[in-house]
Design a protein around this motif. Sequence first.
Motif, PDB file in Angstrom:
ATOM      1  N   LEU A  14       0.826  -1.201   0.000  1.00 43.17           N
ATOM      2  CA  LEU A  14       0.000   0.000   0.000  1.00 43.17           C
ATOM      3  C   LEU A  14       0.869   1.263   0.000  1.00 43.17           C
ATOM      4  N   ARG A  15       1.894   1.296   0.843  1.00 45.11           N
ATOM      5  CA  ARG A  15       2.797   2.453   0.893  1.00 45.11           C
ATOM      6  C   ARG A  15       3.517   2.653  -0.438  1.00 45.11           C
ATOM      7  N   GLU A  16       3.970   1.561  -1.026  1.00 46.44           N
ATOM      8  CA  GLU A  16       4.659   1.659  -2.317  1.00 46.44           C
ATOM      9  C   GLU A  16       3.719   2.193  -3.396  1.00 46.44           C
ATOM     10  N   GLY A  17       2.496   1.723  -3.388  1.00 49.84           N
ATOM     11  CA  GLY A  17       1.510   2.191  -4.360  1.00 49.84           C
ATOM     12  C   GLY A  17       1.194   3.659  -4.181  1.00 49.84           C
ATOM     13  N   GLU A  18       1.068   4.087  -2.944  1.00 44.78           N
ATOM     14  CA  GLU A  18       0.796   5.504  -2.672  1.00 44.78           C
ATOM     15  C   GLU A  18       1.973   6.372  -3.121  1.00 44.78           C
ATOM     16  N   ALA A  19       3.190   5.911  -2.866  1.00 46.65           N
ATOM     17  CA  ALA A  19       4.383   6.667  -3.273  1.00 46.65           C
ATOM     18  C   ALA A  19       4.461   6.764  -4.790  1.00 46.65           C
ATOM     19  N   ARG A  20       4.174   5.677  -5.487  1.00 53.43           N
ATOM     20  CA  ARG A  20       4.179   5.708  -6.955  1.00 53.43           C
ATOM     21  C   ARG A  20       3.112   6.663  -7.481  1.00 53.43           C
ATOM     22  N   GLY A  21       1.946   6.637  -6.861  1.00 51.28           N
ATOM     23  CA  GLY A  21       0.875   7.530  -7.272  1.00 51.28           C
ATOM     24  C   GLY A  21       1.247   8.984  -7.064  1.00 51.28           C
ATOM     25  N   GLU A  22       1.869   9.291  -5.926  1.00 48.31           N
ATOM     26  CA  GLU A  22       2.293  10.654  -5.652  1.00 48.31           C
ATOM     27  C   GLU A  22       3.360  11.085  -6.657  1.00 48.31           C
ATOM     28  N   LEU A  23       4.296  10.205  -6.940  1.00 51.87           N
ATOM     29  CA  LEU A  23       5.351  10.500  -7.909  1.00 51.87           C
ATOM     30  C   LEU A  23       4.744  10.814  -9.275  1.00 51.87           C
ATOM     31  N   GLN A  24       3.819   9.983  -9.732  1.00 50.28           N
ATOM     32  CA  GLN A  24       3.192  10.206 -11.030  1.00 50.28           C
ATOM     33  C   GLN A  24       2.381  11.496 -11.046  1.00 50.28           C
ATOM     34  N   GLY A  25       1.720  11.798  -9.942  1.00 52.56           N
ATOM     35  CA  GLY A  25       0.951  13.034  -9.850  1.00 52.56           C
ATOM     36  C   GLY A  25       1.828  14.261  -9.939  1.00 52.56           C
ATOM     37  N   ILE A  26       2.951  14.234  -9.266  1.00 49.73           N
ATOM     38  CA  ILE A  26       3.871  15.372  -9.302  1.00 49.73           C
ATOM     39  C   ILE A  26       4.477  15.515 -10.696  1.00 49.73           C
ATOM     40  N   LEU A  27       4.853  14.399 -11.304  1.00 49.44           N
ATOM     41  CA  LEU A  27       5.411  14.469 -12.662  1.00 49.44           C
ATOM     42  C   LEU A  27       4.395  15.037 -13.649  1.00 49.44           C
ATOM     43  N   SER A  28       3.140  14.640 -13.507  1.00 54.21           N
ATOM     44  CA  SER A  28       2.084  15.177 -14.376  1.00 54.21           C
ATOM     45  C   SER A  28       1.899  16.672 -14.151  1.00 54.21           C
ATOM     46  N   ALA A  29       1.922  17.083 -12.889  1.00 56.95           N
ATOM     47  CA  ALA A  29       1.773  18.508 -12.571  1.00 56.95           C
ATOM     48  C   ALA A  29       2.936  19.309 -13.134  1.00 56.95           C
ATOM     49  N   ILE A  30       4.141  18.778 -13.053  1.00 56.26           N
ATOM     50  CA  ILE A  30       5.312  19.458 -13.609  1.00 56.26           C
ATOM     51  C   ILE A  30       5.144  19.620 -15.117  1.00 56.26           C
ATOM     52  N   GLU A  31       4.749  18.548 -15.784  1.00 52.20           N
ATOM     53  CA  GLU A  31       4.596  18.593 -17.237  1.00 52.20           C
ATOM     54  C   GLU A  31       3.535  19.619 -17.653  1.00 52.20           C
ATOM     55  N   ILE A  32       2.412  19.614 -16.991  1.00 53.48           N
ATOM     56  CA  ILE A  32       1.337  20.556 -17.311  1.00 53.48           C
ATOM     57  C   ILE A  32       1.788  21.995 -17.065  1.00 53.48           C
ATOM     58  N   ASN A  33       2.419  22.234 -15.924  1.00 55.61           N
ATOM     59  CA  ASN A  33       2.868  23.588 -15.606  1.00 55.61           C
ATOM     60  C   ASN A  33       3.954  24.079 -16.550  1.00 55.61           C
ATOM     61  N   LEU A  34       4.860  23.190 -16.931  1.00 57.15           N
ATOM     62  CA  LEU A  34       5.886  23.575 -17.904  1.00 57.15           C
ATOM     63  C   LEU A  34       5.243  23.997 -19.218  1.00 57.15           C
ATOM     64  N   GLU A  35       4.306  23.198 -19.680  1.00 52.45           N
ATOM     65  CA  GLU A  35       3.658  23.488 -20.952  1.00 52.45           C
ATOM     66  C   GLU A  35       2.853  24.788 -20.884  1.00 52.45           C
ATOM     67  N   LEU A  36       2.157  25.007 -19.781  1.00 49.75           N
ATOM     68  CA  LEU A  36       1.364  26.223 -19.645  1.00 49.75           C
ATOM     69  C   LEU A  36       2.232  27.476 -19.577  1.00 49.75           C
ATOM     70  N   LYS A  37       3.332  27.386 -18.857  1.00 52.03           N
ATOM     71  CA  LYS A  37       4.172  28.571 -18.660  1.00 52.03           C
ATOM     72  C   LYS A  37       5.133  28.825 -19.819  1.00 52.03           C
ATOM     73  N   PHE A  38       5.736  27.762 -20.340  1.00 56.02           N
ATOM     74  CA  PHE A  38       6.805  27.942 -21.321  1.00 56.02           C
ATOM     75  C   PHE A  38       6.504  27.345 -22.700  1.00 56.02           C
ATOM     76  N   SER A  39       5.330  26.834 -22.905  1.00 55.80           N
ATOM     77  CA  SER A  39       4.889  26.201 -24.151  1.00 55.80           C
ATOM     78  C   SER A  39       5.550  24.836 -24.371  1.00 55.80           C
ATOM     79  N   ASP A  40       5.291  24.282 -25.523  1.00 62.08           N
ATOM     80  CA  ASP A  40       5.729  22.912 -25.830  1.00 62.08           C
ATOM     81  C   ASP A  40       7.238  22.718 -25.782  1.00 62.08           C
TER      82      ASP A  40
END
Length: 78
Positions: A14-40
């Motif tokens: 359960l802890r490993e799954g939660e950590a993976r989920g958090e990691l993927q969520g942060i990576l997705s947020a980084i990607e979205i924010n990069l694209e919004l602020k600095f374009s493709d």
Amino acid sequence: MSVLRESPWYQEILREGEARGELQGILSAIEINLELKFSDRSLQLMPEINQIQDLERLKTILRNIVTANTIEELQQIL
């Protein structure tokens, strides 16, 4: 079923799954924010960022996207 949830193996999985989920969520947020602020073109940073496994470092990168004025500034943080 409750016995299973109390087992140490279940808790570890359960802890490993939660950590993976958090990691993927942060990576997705980084990607979205990069694209919004600095374009493709900023997405060129994602292969390097995807290699980072440290959640705190990724959170720092995410916060710095807001304050960075250029992609080059952000690259210095990486």
